[in-house]
Design an enzyme around this catalytic site. Structure first.
Site, PDB file in Angstrom:
ATOM      1  N   HIS A  76      17.388  16.104   5.840  1.00 21.36           N
ATOM      2  CA  HIS A  76      18.600  14.662   5.326  1.00 21.36           C
ATOM      3  C   HIS A  76      18.944  13.566   5.615  1.00 21.36           C
ATOM      4  O   HIS A  76      19.569  12.960   5.656  1.00 21.36           O
ATOM      5  CB  HIS A  76      19.865  15.154   5.657  1.00 21.36           C
ATOM      6  CG  HIS A  76      20.651  16.934   5.718  1.00 21.36           C
ATOM      7  ND1 HIS A  76      20.829  17.483   4.606  1.00 21.36           N
ATOM      8  CD2 HIS A  76      20.777  18.205   6.453  1.00 21.36           C
ATOM      9  CE1 HIS A  76      20.209  18.902   4.152  1.00 21.36           C
ATOM     10  NE2 HIS A  76      20.978  18.842   5.519  1.00 21.36           N
ATOM     11  N   GLY A 134      23.848  24.817   7.338  1.00 19.49           N
ATOM     12  CA  GLY A 134      25.340  24.533   8.408  1.00 19.49           C
ATOM     13  C   GLY A 134      25.422  24.177   9.455  1.00 19.49           C
ATOM     14  O   GLY A 134      24.547  22.894   9.232  1.00 19.49           O
ATOM     15  N   GLU A 180      16.068  13.644   1.323  1.00 15.72           N
ATOM     16  CA  GLU A 180      16.744  14.679   0.805  1.00 15.72           C
ATOM     17  C   GLU A 180      15.587  15.330  -0.857  1.00 15.72           C
ATOM     18  O   GLU A 180      14.777  14.641  -1.898  1.00 15.72           O
ATOM     19  CB  GLU A 180      17.680  14.248   0.011  1.00 15.72           C
ATOM     20  CG  GLU A 180      18.955  14.334   0.965  1.00 15.72           C
ATOM     21  CD  GLU A 180      19.186  15.423   1.763  1.00 15.72           C
ATOM     22  OE1 GLU A 180      18.237  16.244   2.154  1.00 15.72           O
ATOM     23  OE2 GLU A 180      20.311  16.263   1.515  1.00 15.72           O
ATOM     24  N   SER A 234      17.567  22.820   6.133  1.00 18.08           N
ATOM     25  CA  SER A 234      19.191  22.095   6.900  1.00 18.08           C
ATOM     26  C   SER A 234      18.170  22.630   7.708  1.00 18.08           C
ATOM     27  O   SER A 234      17.883  22.704   8.340  1.00 18.08           O
ATOM     28  CB  SER A 234      20.380  22.079   6.181  1.00 18.08           C
ATOM     29  OG  SER A 234      21.224  21.784   7.098  1.00 18.08           O
ATOM     30  N   ALA A 235      19.822  22.940   8.526  1.00 16.28           N
ATOM     31  CA  ALA A 235      19.920  23.647   9.360  1.00 16.28           C
ATOM     32  C   ALA A 235      18.073  25.015  10.349  1.00 16.28           C
ATOM     33  O   ALA A 235      17.535  24.982  11.168  1.00 16.28           O
ATOM     34  CB  ALA A 235      21.356  24.659  10.157  1.00 16.28           C
TER      35      ALA A 235
END
Length: 235
Positions: free
Chosen positions: A159, A90, A194, A122-123
């Site tokens: 990413h 997020g 990714e 991710s985050a």
């Protein structure tokens, strides 16, 4: 001993949530019945309950129960007592702000240093580095500090995208932005593509997945690292 899986993303194109990571996650969380999920990053503004429900559905395939950190009256004690922890993706600015707001950042670092199995995507991966300064996210909220967990001795750019030489887009590439960061900061940055992840066991950091990762160090040419590389040398 630290025991982390640090993933660039939760979902690959065409796959379901966490599907590509399920084989290593089954082993990673083998000794855990319940996973404490930190939903603070809230992608797209999804509610904490809905985000936790999505994660619970995925981990049900492994026979794991998922409880959102927001469901506990005392999030600090919840982190201290967690069998395992997953922090989802997020917005990193929002995630870091709330970890500090609820006084969880320091406790989370302590739990991970003591060996609590951890998954970040991710985050949730960004915060395993020394700072969150190489996130791709918009600064929608101002955290009290950019300092994060420091579980690895460098920063991440999840990413990570290579420059498209056929594109007519004239904006900065990821590589350009990381080089701008290195005008003012000496911390190395790993561009994690990714489908790639880091497997951290103690002080050993192994690149997993099918793709190379791109390592940036201040004043040096970027370096491509092969899958299976040990990144423990990066300081």
């Amino acid at each position: 001993m630290k025991n982390l899986i640090i993933a660039s993303t939760s979902t690959l194109h065409g796959g379901s949530y966490l599907e590509y990571l399920m084989p290593p996650l089954e082993d990673h969380f083998s000794g855990c019945g319940t996973i404490t999920f930190i939903p603070y990053a809230r992608p797209g503004g999804i509610s904490h309950d809905d985000y936790t429900g999505k994660v619970a559905e995925a981990f049900a395939l492994l026979g794991k129960k998922v409880i959102g950190l927001h469901e506990f009256d005392d999030p600090v004690k919840a982190v201290q007592n967690a069998e395992a922890i997953f922090t989802g993706g997020g917005n990193t600015f929002l995630l870091v702000s709330q970890l500090y707001q609820f006084q969880v950042m320091e406790q989370l670092a302590g739990a991970l240093k003591n060996g609590t199995p951890y998954l970040g995507s991710s985050a949730g991966s960004n915060i395993t580095g020394l700072t969150m300064q190489t996130t791709n996210d918009m600064p929608i909220i101002y955290p009290p500090s950019f300092k994060t967990l420091g579980m690895i001795p460098f920063n991440l750019n999840p990413h990570y995208l290579d420059a498209d030489l056929q594109s007519k887009h004239m904006g900065e590439t990821r590589e350009t932005r990381i080089r701008e960061y290195h005008q003012f900061n000496s911390v190395p940055v790993l561009g994690l593509r990714e489908g790639s992840w880091l497997d951290v066991k103690g002080e050993t950091i192994i690149l997993k997945g099918d793709l190379k990762a791109r390592l940036f160090r201040q004043g040096q040419e970027a370096e491509e690292l092969e899958p299976g590389s040990d990144l423990s040398f990066v300081k």
